[in-house]
Design a protein around this motif. Structure first.
Motif, PDB file in Angstrom:
ATOM      1  N   GLY A  31      50.804  37.527  21.829  1.00  0.00           N
ATOM      2  CA  GLY A  31      51.098  36.348  21.538  1.00  0.00           C
ATOM      3  C   GLY A  31      52.181  35.365  22.002  1.00  0.00           C
ATOM      4  N   ALA A  32      52.771  35.916  23.328  1.00  0.00           N
ATOM      5  CA  ALA A  32      53.656  35.367  24.100  1.00  0.00           C
ATOM      6  C   ALA A  32      53.229  34.093  24.687  1.00  0.00           C
ATOM      7  CB  ALA A  32      54.285  36.209  25.056  1.00  0.00           C
ATOM      8  N   ALA A  33      53.643  32.760  24.492  1.00  0.00           N
ATOM      9  CA  ALA A  33      53.164  31.662  25.252  1.00  0.00           C
ATOM     10  C   ALA A  33      53.315  31.811  26.887  1.00  0.00           C
ATOM     11  CB  ALA A  33      53.764  30.337  24.568  1.00  0.00           C
ATOM     12  N   GLU A  34      54.504  32.205  27.243  1.00  0.00           N
ATOM     13  CA  GLU A  34      54.946  32.569  28.569  1.00  0.00           C
ATOM     14  C   GLU A  34      55.643  33.919  28.829  1.00  0.00           C
ATOM     15  OE1 GLU A  34      55.806  27.809  29.515  1.00  0.00           O
ATOM     16  OE2 GLU A  34      56.573  28.681  27.586  1.00  0.00           O
ATOM     17  N   VAL A  35      55.462  34.297  30.140  1.00  0.00           N
ATOM     18  CA  VAL A  35      55.801  35.645  30.484  1.00  0.00           C
ATOM     19  C   VAL A  35      56.572  35.497  31.596  1.00  0.00           C
ATOM     20  CG1 VAL A  35      55.477  38.211  30.835  1.00  0.00           C
ATOM     21  CG2 VAL A  35      54.262  36.901  29.174  1.00  0.00           C
ATOM     22  N   VAL A  36      57.772  35.929  31.579  1.00  0.00           N
ATOM     23  CA  VAL A  36      58.724  35.950  33.057  1.00  0.00           C
ATOM     24  C   VAL A  36      58.650  37.523  33.480  1.00  0.00           C
ATOM     25  CG1 VAL A  36      59.802  34.046  32.239  1.00  0.00           C
ATOM     26  CG2 VAL A  36      60.921  36.121  31.974  1.00  0.00           C
ATOM     27  N   ARG A  37      59.129  37.797  34.722  1.00  0.00           N
ATOM     28  CA  ARG A  37      59.260  39.039  35.180  1.00  0.00           C
ATOM     29  C   ARG A  37      60.619  39.776  34.820  1.00  0.00           C
ATOM     30  NH1 ARG A  37      56.063  40.397  39.234  1.00  0.00           N
ATOM     31  NH2 ARG A  37      54.856  39.198  38.041  1.00  0.00           N
ATOM     32  N   ARG A  38      60.603  41.111  34.505  1.00  0.00           N
ATOM     33  CA  ARG A  38      61.828  41.568  34.284  1.00  0.00           C
ATOM     34  C   ARG A  38      63.027  41.622  35.284  1.00  0.00           C
ATOM     35  NH1 ARG A  38      60.192  47.409  31.894  1.00  0.00           N
ATOM     36  NH2 ARG A  38      62.632  47.806  32.233  1.00  0.00           N
ATOM     37  N   GLY A  39      64.059  41.897  35.011  1.00  0.00           N
ATOM     38  CA  GLY A  39      65.109  42.014  36.248  1.00  0.00           C
ATOM     39  C   GLY A  39      66.542  41.287  35.771  1.00  0.00           C
ATOM     40  N   ASP A  40      67.232  41.674  36.415  1.00  0.00           N
ATOM     41  CA  ASP A  40      68.813  41.129  36.353  1.00  0.00           C
ATOM     42  C   ASP A  40      68.979  39.682  36.417  1.00  0.00           C
ATOM     43  OD1 ASP A  40      69.643  43.673  36.564  1.00  0.00           O
ATOM     44  OD2 ASP A  40      70.422  43.981  38.298  1.00  0.00           O
ATOM     45  N   ASP A  41      67.988  38.908  36.755  1.00  0.00           N
ATOM     46  CA  ASP A  41      68.085  37.377  36.803  1.00  0.00           C
ATOM     47  C   ASP A  41      67.113  36.802  35.571  1.00  0.00           C
ATOM     48  OD1 ASP A  41      65.556  38.115  37.816  1.00  0.00           O
ATOM     49  OD2 ASP A  41      65.356  36.561  39.539  1.00  0.00           O
ATOM     50  N   VAL A  42      66.720  37.737  34.417  1.00  0.00           N
ATOM     51  CA  VAL A  42      65.845  37.363  33.583  1.00  0.00           C
ATOM     52  C   VAL A  42      66.405  35.960  32.855  1.00  0.00           C
ATOM     53  CG1 VAL A  42      66.830  38.576  31.749  1.00  0.00           C
ATOM     54  CG2 VAL A  42      64.398  38.006  31.679  1.00  0.00           C
ATOM     55  N   ALA A  43      67.726  35.905  32.721  1.00  0.00           N
ATOM     56  CA  ALA A  43      67.993  34.610  32.157  1.00  0.00           C
ATOM     57  C   ALA A  43      67.843  33.326  32.828  1.00  0.00           C
ATOM     58  CB  ALA A  43      69.741  34.538  31.972  1.00  0.00           C
ATOM     59  N   GLU A  44      67.814  33.450  34.044  1.00  0.00           N
ATOM     60  CA  GLU A  44      67.647  32.280  35.145  1.00  0.00           C
ATOM     61  C   GLU A  44      65.926  32.349  34.760  1.00  0.00           C
ATOM     62  OE1 GLU A  44      68.498  33.080  39.152  1.00  0.00           O
ATOM     63  OE2 GLU A  44      70.543  33.640  38.365  1.00  0.00           O
ATOM     64  N   ARG A  45      65.249  33.002  34.776  1.00  0.00           N
ATOM     65  CA  ARG A  45      63.584  32.821  34.744  1.00  0.00           C
ATOM     66  C   ARG A  45      63.364  32.327  33.279  1.00  0.00           C
ATOM     67  NH1 ARG A  45      60.937  36.132  38.519  1.00  0.00           N
ATOM     68  NH2 ARG A  45      62.400  37.538  39.639  1.00  0.00           N
ATOM     69  N   PHE A  46      63.950  32.634  32.118  1.00  0.00           N
ATOM     70  CA  PHE A  46      63.884  32.054  30.755  1.00  0.00           C
ATOM     71  C   PHE A  46      64.556  30.712  30.904  1.00  0.00           C
ATOM     72  CE2 PHE A  46      64.428  36.152  28.451  1.00  0.00           C
ATOM     73  CZ  PHE A  46      63.327  36.412  28.285  1.00  0.00           C
ATOM     74  N   ARG A  47      65.426  30.141  31.754  1.00  0.00           N
ATOM     75  CA  ARG A  47      66.119  28.632  31.834  1.00  0.00           C
ATOM     76  C   ARG A  47      64.859  28.115  32.605  1.00  0.00           C
ATOM     77  NH1 ARG A  47      70.498  26.147  29.431  1.00  0.00           N
ATOM     78  NH2 ARG A  47      71.643  27.653  28.818  1.00  0.00           N
ATOM     79  N   GLU A  48      64.312  28.689  33.505  1.00  0.00           N
ATOM     80  CA  GLU A  48      63.196  27.819  33.973  1.00  0.00           C
ATOM     81  C   GLU A  48      62.087  27.323  33.112  1.00  0.00           C
ATOM     82  OE1 GLU A  48      61.613  30.225  37.127  1.00  0.00           O
ATOM     83  OE2 GLU A  48      63.526  30.122  38.278  1.00  0.00           O
ATOM     84  N   LEU A  49      61.919  28.125  32.046  1.00  0.00           N
ATOM     85  CA  LEU A  49      60.889  27.532  31.030  1.00  0.00           C
ATOM     86  C   LEU A  49      61.534  26.665  29.755  1.00  0.00           C
ATOM     87  CD1 LEU A  49      58.973  30.738  30.954  1.00  0.00           C
ATOM     88  CD2 LEU A  49      58.201  28.997  32.323  1.00  0.00           C
TER      89      LEU A  49
END
Length: 316
Positions: free
Chosen positions: A189-207
């Protein structure tokens, strides 16, 4: 009566088969013949001595296990259950005379609910603890329809339940996953998925450029993911990420410690979980079933990581 437990805290090797007295149901209690007991990260913490101060008044042997499924074999007076009912339950080892890793457990009626139709005993044993943790976390998150929730550890048992319930409530879920798990997480049910990693906060912020409204940190990444939160956002900590109630993480966000131990007598929550399973909203996932005597192996496999669902001990 057979139980799997330990007398000294330590590694998986301390787990052994024990002979313990058979418990009796008192007024307001239900005794369950355990057929399946799920293995959770909290069991590893218990076994290794994390939070051992809570065991000060408990004499060994110590028996882990927070959730089980089986058949009612004894009830106290005026119980709503009858002998032979198929049920699942949540138990707090430090309160209930030992956890779920034993042939029979006695728990209050409020900790027991009928097993959903069409769900086998192994799957049913994985509903209560992670499901209640998800419900408590989402209550603390205090999100409205359309708000954004980020989830780490999204392919795991807890992360999956959080995603499924949140999406069912109309919350926008963005989650992290490795490439091989992306299809699974979207299916939850996730609307969007980002790749795991140390920069995951930045990937969340992109969305979510203004930050997410809440973040369920199932992977216990802590400081790595906090920057993904909006001002006033709620950081939801689980397991050893923090115990001690709600505290302010900083002037910018709010931290909540998700303590399922405070909700093991929540009959309404358990009934809600059973209904969500009946409706197909929640999907219990079993990674593997092992004989109860292989609890040591189960703990080693859980510590190694990479499971997609819960390991379950077979007590039949």
């Amino acid at each position: 009566m057979r139980a799997i437990g330990f007398t000294d805290f330590g590694g998986p090797e301390v787990l052994t088969v024990l002979d313990v007295p058979e418990p009796r149901a008192e007024d307001g209690d239900v005794r369950i013949r355990v057929q399946a007991a799920a293995v959770n990260p909290s069991d590893l913490v218990t076994r290794s001595g994390g939070g051992r101060e809570r065991w000060t008044d408990v004499r060994p042997p110590y028996i882990p296990g927070w959730e089980a499924a089986g058949v009612v074999e004894e009830v106290g007076p005026d119980s709503e259950f009858t002998v032979g009912d198929e049920v699942f339950a949540i138990t707090l080892p430090v309160l209930d005379g030992g956890g779920a890793y034993q042939d029979s457990i006695v728990v209050p009626t409020a900790s027991v609910v009928p097993r959903p139709a069409g769900v086998d005993v192994f799957a049913a044993s994985t509903i209560a603890m992670n499901g209640m943790t998800a419900l408590v976390a989402l209550t603390l998150a205090d999100l409205d329809d359309g708000d954004t929730l980020a989830v780490t550890g999204s392919a795991g048992a807890l992360g999956g339940y959080v995603i499924q319930i949140a999406a069912h409530r109309g919350i926008r879920v963005i989650a992290d996953a490795k490439e091989s798990d992306e299809e699974l997480v979207r299916g939850l049910g996730a609307a969007e998925v980002v790749r795991r990693g140390d920069d995951v906060a930045e990937r969340f912020r992109e969305l979510a450029p203004n930050g997410v409204d809440a973040l369920m940190d199932g992977a216990v990444q802590g400081d790595l993911v906090v920057p993904a939160l909006a001002d006033g956002g709620r950081y939801l900590a689980v397991r050893w990420a923090g115990i001690g109630g709600e505290t302010e993480e900083s002037d910018r966000i709010v931290r909540h410690d998700v303590r399922v131990a405070d909700h093991v007598r929540d009959a309404g929550g358990l009934r809600e979980l059973a209904s969500l399973v009946d409706e197909g909203v929640l999907t219990p996932r079993v990674a593997d079933v092992l004989p109860a005597e292989q609890a040591e192996q189960a703990h080693r496999r859980l510590e190694a990581g990479g499971l997609r669902g819960r390991l379950v001990l077979d007590f039949r």
